[in-house]
Scaffold this active site. Structure first.
Site, short mmCIF file in Angstrom:
data_model
loop_
_atom_site.label_atom_id
_atom_site.label_comp_id
_atom_site.label_asym_id
_atom_site.label_seq_id
_atom_site.Cartn_x
_atom_site.Cartn_y
_atom_site.Cartn_z
N ASP A 72 0.85 -1.16 0.00
CA ASP A 72 0.21 -0.13 -0.17
C ASP A 72 0.96 1.18 0.05
O ASP A 72 2.00 1.16 -0.42
CB ASP A 72 -0.69 0.15 1.32
CG ASP A 72 -2.14 0.50 1.10
OD1 ASP A 72 -2.16 1.81 1.14
OD2 ASP A 72 -3.22 -0.31 1.00
N SER A 98 -11.22 -0.69 -0.10
CA SER A 98 -10.03 -0.91 0.40
C SER A 98 -10.17 -1.36 1.64
O SER A 98 -9.59 -2.24 2.38
CB SER A 98 -9.32 0.45 0.46
OG SER A 98 -8.63 0.79 -0.82
N HIS A 100 -3.61 6.23 3.44
CA HIS A 100 -4.40 5.08 3.03
C HIS A 100 -3.88 3.77 3.56
O HIS A 100 -4.70 2.99 4.28
CB HIS A 100 -4.17 4.83 1.49
CG HIS A 100 -5.24 3.94 0.81
ND1 HIS A 100 -4.83 2.66 0.97
CD2 HIS A 100 -6.19 3.85 0.22
CE1 HIS A 100 -5.70 1.79 0.11
NE2 HIS A 100 -6.69 2.92 -0.34
#
Length: 430
Positions: free
Chosen positions: A189, A372, A222
């Site tokens: 990620d 996600s 994220h």
């Protein structure tokens, strides 16, 4: 709590190959920290081409640097004379410029990035290379990008919001049986705030395949949100608990933020390096909260990972599905979609994905939405299942696990079944 944006990662086609870097020591963590492989300049990506060919490289260290600067740090790096001659020959034959190269031990191939003069030349070269018997494969560099959606938090009780999501997947009962203890998960990620109080003791190691900026790594949103959803600590007097609060995370940064905290890009090159790292580390699970076009090199690496018993959990977004076959479209990957959105064509299992409370950099918390987060929830449940299965029996479980998740999921009319953590664990023990 402030409103936030989180998302799956989507991609558009471009062109690639591979590189890596020597280990740098991060003294504060005592962890291995790999340096940049130098792909931050997105303007060059569309003209790059990936070439792989088989060659024996007995003198090549798997940690060897790929760029001239990094090779200077590791003077022992040396490819075979044959490989060097062949790389140079390709430059001459195809009138292209070599950018970087890397030996991928897991696949037994040498991977080279070349740059063409323009897009027309790039396309013509790739087509010709498909007929070149010296070349195992040639493909386009692919770019992957986050797709964010705003989440309004006004009037929402964050603890109530997180309770609804966990109740929906049967997590309270599941955590009476397992906590993910000892299960090792590679989160490929952006960076993760490994100094977050909710992640203390949860981060086993970090690698960075984008740059050498440790401070930037800790500020990425994220990856922090995905990692927190999977494994935030439980019963520590803080705000939330992860699905598998005693699992161990390996944070592999392959994506970098471009225009906002939630708009991030990763490429075939950075993802390949991260996947190779996960394979070498022999992790139990790889979490890919991202999506993009079909990619030969990345698909081969996923197949190699799964052949070694590593479970792969990947996002299946609902938009532009024809263009987003990676990773959820790869056979054997546990495909996950957002249960709160329209069904995906890449049918697998679903998990909540709207307004889930998770972590933000700097000891913060954020509401997050998107596939996600759905993918991270399923990864956590898979970790709970693995904890209860002896290592000797995990190979058999890997083949059965997608079926177990579907059979034990909550059925929904005309919708993808939603995962039920408690029933999944019970079925894994039979």
């Amino acid at each position: 709590m402030r409103a936030a944006i989180i998302s799956g990662l989507i991609g558009v086609g471009l062109t690639t190959a591979c590189a890596t870097a020597p280990p740098l020591q991060t003294a504060a963590l005592g962890m291995e920290h790999l340096g940049s492989i130098g792909v931050q300049d997105s303007t060059q990506v569309p003209l790059q081409i990936v070439v792989t060919f088989r060659v024996e490289l007995p003198a090549l260290s798997i940690e060897a640097g790929a760029t001239p600067a990094l090779r200077a740090q590791r003077p022992g790096y040396a490819g075979s004379a044959y490989a060097r001659r062949l790389m140079t020959r390709f430059e001459h034959d195809y009138r292209i410029t070599r950018v970087t190269d890397w030996y991928i031990e897991s696949l037994g191939v040498h991977c080279v990035v070349y740059r063409a003069a323009d897009a027309a030349t790039r396309d013509a070269v790739v087509a010709r290379m498909h007929e070149d018997r010296r070349i195992k494969d040639a493909d386009a560099m692919h770019e992957f990008r986050t797709l964010g959606e705003p989440v309004a938090s006004a009037g929402v009780d964050p603890y109530e919001a997180i309770q609804r999501a966990t109740q929906r997947i049967g997590l309270p009962a599941a955590q009476q049986m397992a906590s993910g203890r000892g299960v090792r998960i590679a989160v490929i990620d952006t960076g993760i705030d490994y100094q977050h109080a909710e992640l203390q003791g949860r981060i086993e190691a970090t690698d960075n395949f984008v740059d050498a900026d440790t401070s930037r790594y800790r500020q990425d949103h994220h990856g922090t949100a995905v990692g927190g959803t999977i494994a935030a600590n439980a019963a520590n007097g803080r705000g939330i608990r992860g699905v598998a609060p005693q699992a161990r995370l390996i944070g592999l940064k392959a994506c970098w933020e471009v225009s906002s905290h939630w708009d991030a890009v990763c490429s075939s090159l950075t993802l390949a390096a991260a996947l190779e790292s996960a394979i070498r580390r022999r992790v139990d699970i790889i979490n890919l909260s991202l999506a993009g076009p079909a990619d030969r090199l990345l698909t081969n690496l996923l197949r190699q990972a799964m052949a070694q018993g590593i479970l792969v959990v990947g996002a299946a977004p609902t938009q532009n599905i024809i263009a987003m076959q990676f990773p959820a479209g790869v056979s054997g990957v546990i495909s996950v979609e957002n249960a709160d959105e329209s069904a995906s064509a890449l049918r697998g299992v679903a998990a909540p994905g709207n307004e889930v409370l998770t972590l933000a950099p700097g000891n913060g918390y954020d509401f997050a939405s998107g596939v996600s987060i759905s993918t991270a929830l399923v990864t956590g449940v898979v970790a709970l299942m693995l904890e209860k299965v002896p290592a000797a029996q995990r190979a058999g479980l890997a083949a059965r696990l997608p079926g177990i998740l579907l059979l034990t999921a909550d059925k929904r009319p005309s919708r993808t079944p939603e995962i039920n953590a408690a029933r999944a664990i019970q079925a894994a023990l039979r």
